[in-house]
Design a protein around this motif. Structure first.
Motif, PDB file in Angstrom:
ATOM      1  N   MET A  28       0.825  -1.196   0.000  1.00 21.64           N
ATOM      2  CA  MET A  28       0.000   0.000   0.000  1.00 21.64           C
ATOM      3  C   MET A  28       0.865   1.255   0.000  1.00 21.64           C
ATOM      4  O   MET A  28       0.545   2.254  -0.632  1.00 21.64           O
ATOM      5  N   ALA A  29       1.996   1.200   0.679  1.00 20.70           N
ATOM      6  CA  ALA A  29       2.890   2.351   0.749  1.00 20.70           C
ATOM      7  C   ALA A  29       3.818   2.452  -0.465  1.00 20.70           C
ATOM      8  O   ALA A  29       4.088   3.546  -0.955  1.00 20.70           O
ATOM      9  N   MET A  30       4.300   1.328  -0.964  1.00 16.60           N
ATOM     10  CA  MET A  30       5.311   1.351  -2.028  1.00 16.60           C
ATOM     11  C   MET A  30       4.741   1.427  -3.438  1.00 16.60           C
ATOM     12  O   MET A  30       5.346   2.042  -4.316  1.00 16.60           O
ATOM     13  N   LEU A  31       3.586   0.813  -3.689  1.00 12.86           N
ATOM     14  CA  LEU A  31       3.042   0.803  -5.043  1.00 12.86           C
ATOM     15  C   LEU A  31       2.796   2.215  -5.581  1.00 12.86           C
ATOM     16  O   LEU A  31       3.199   2.506  -6.713  1.00 12.86           O
ATOM     17  N   PRO A  32       2.200   3.126  -4.820  1.00 11.62           N
ATOM     18  CA  PRO A  32       2.034   4.480  -5.357  1.00 11.62           C
ATOM     19  C   PRO A  32       3.365   5.174  -5.686  1.00 11.62           C
ATOM     20  O   PRO A  32       3.450   5.917  -6.666  1.00 11.62           O
ATOM     21  N   ARG A  33       4.396   4.904  -4.908  1.00 10.74           N
ATOM     22  CA  ARG A  33       5.712   5.490  -5.205  1.00 10.74           C
ATOM     23  C   ARG A  33       6.262   4.954  -6.520  1.00 10.74           C
ATOM     24  O   ARG A  33       6.784   5.712  -7.342  1.00 10.74           O
ATOM     25  N   LEU A  34       6.145   3.645  -6.727  1.00  8.63           N
ATOM     26  CA  LEU A  34       6.593   3.046  -7.982  1.00  8.63           C
ATOM     27  C   LEU A  34       5.785   3.590  -9.156  1.00  8.63           C
ATOM     28  O   LEU A  34       6.337   3.967 -10.188  1.00  8.63           O
ATOM     29  N   LEU A  35       4.466   3.648  -8.996  1.00 15.50           N
ATOM     30  CA  LEU A  35       3.620   4.153 -10.071  1.00 15.50           C
ATOM     31  C   LEU A  35       3.923   5.610 -10.388  1.00 15.50           C
ATOM     32  O   LEU A  35       3.902   6.020 -11.552  1.00 15.50           O
ATOM     33  N   GLY A  36       4.212   6.378  -9.354  1.00 16.78           N
ATOM     34  CA  GLY A  36       4.600   7.768  -9.574  1.00 16.78           C
ATOM     35  C   GLY A  36       5.840   7.864 -10.451  1.00 16.78           C
ATOM     36  O   GLY A  36       5.936   8.720 -11.338  1.00 16.78           O
ATOM     37  N   ARG A  37       6.791   6.978 -10.237  1.00 18.92           N
ATOM     38  CA  ARG A  37       8.022   6.956 -11.054  1.00 18.92           C
ATOM     39  C   ARG A  37       7.751   6.483 -12.469  1.00 18.92           C
ATOM     40  O   ARG A  37       8.317   6.992 -13.422  1.00 18.92           O
TER      41      ARG A  37
END
Length: 98
Positions: A28-37
């Motif tokens: 939940m915390a890491m997927l949005p960061r990856l998608l942002g990149r």
């Protein structure tokens, strides 16, 4: 980023597809960061779309926090609901964002 992640992040993506990738707090915390990149460049939107099917309310607070984290990464999303059976409508996804 190291190893295979460098190659993934350096590629030019036109479309990203995923389904039910949030099933614990780390995701939940890491997927949005990856998608942002993947979906955004330093200068703004890259014109990349993502279609993501997500089972809402499967985990108590992950939905709220996941969608808030997407927005914090500068991503926007639109919820799309499937057509009722027998309606003759096309396929429905539960979420699409860019």
């Amino acid at each position: 980023a190291r190893g295979p992640f460098v190659a993934i992040l350096s590629e030019a993506w036109e479309l990203v597809v995923g389904s039910d990738l949030v099933y614990n707090e780390a995701g939940m915390a890491m997927l949005p960061r990856l998608l942002g990149r993947l979906l955004c460049s330093r200068g703004g939107a890259r014109g990349v779309s993502m279609y993501y099917a997500h089972t809402l309310n499967r985990y108590e607070f992950y939905d709220r926090d996941f969608f808030a984290a997407l927005e914090a990464q500068g991503l926007s999303y639109v919820q799309a609901w499937p057509q009722p059976e027998g309606d003759g409508g096309g396929l429905g996804a539960e979420g699409a964002f860019s």
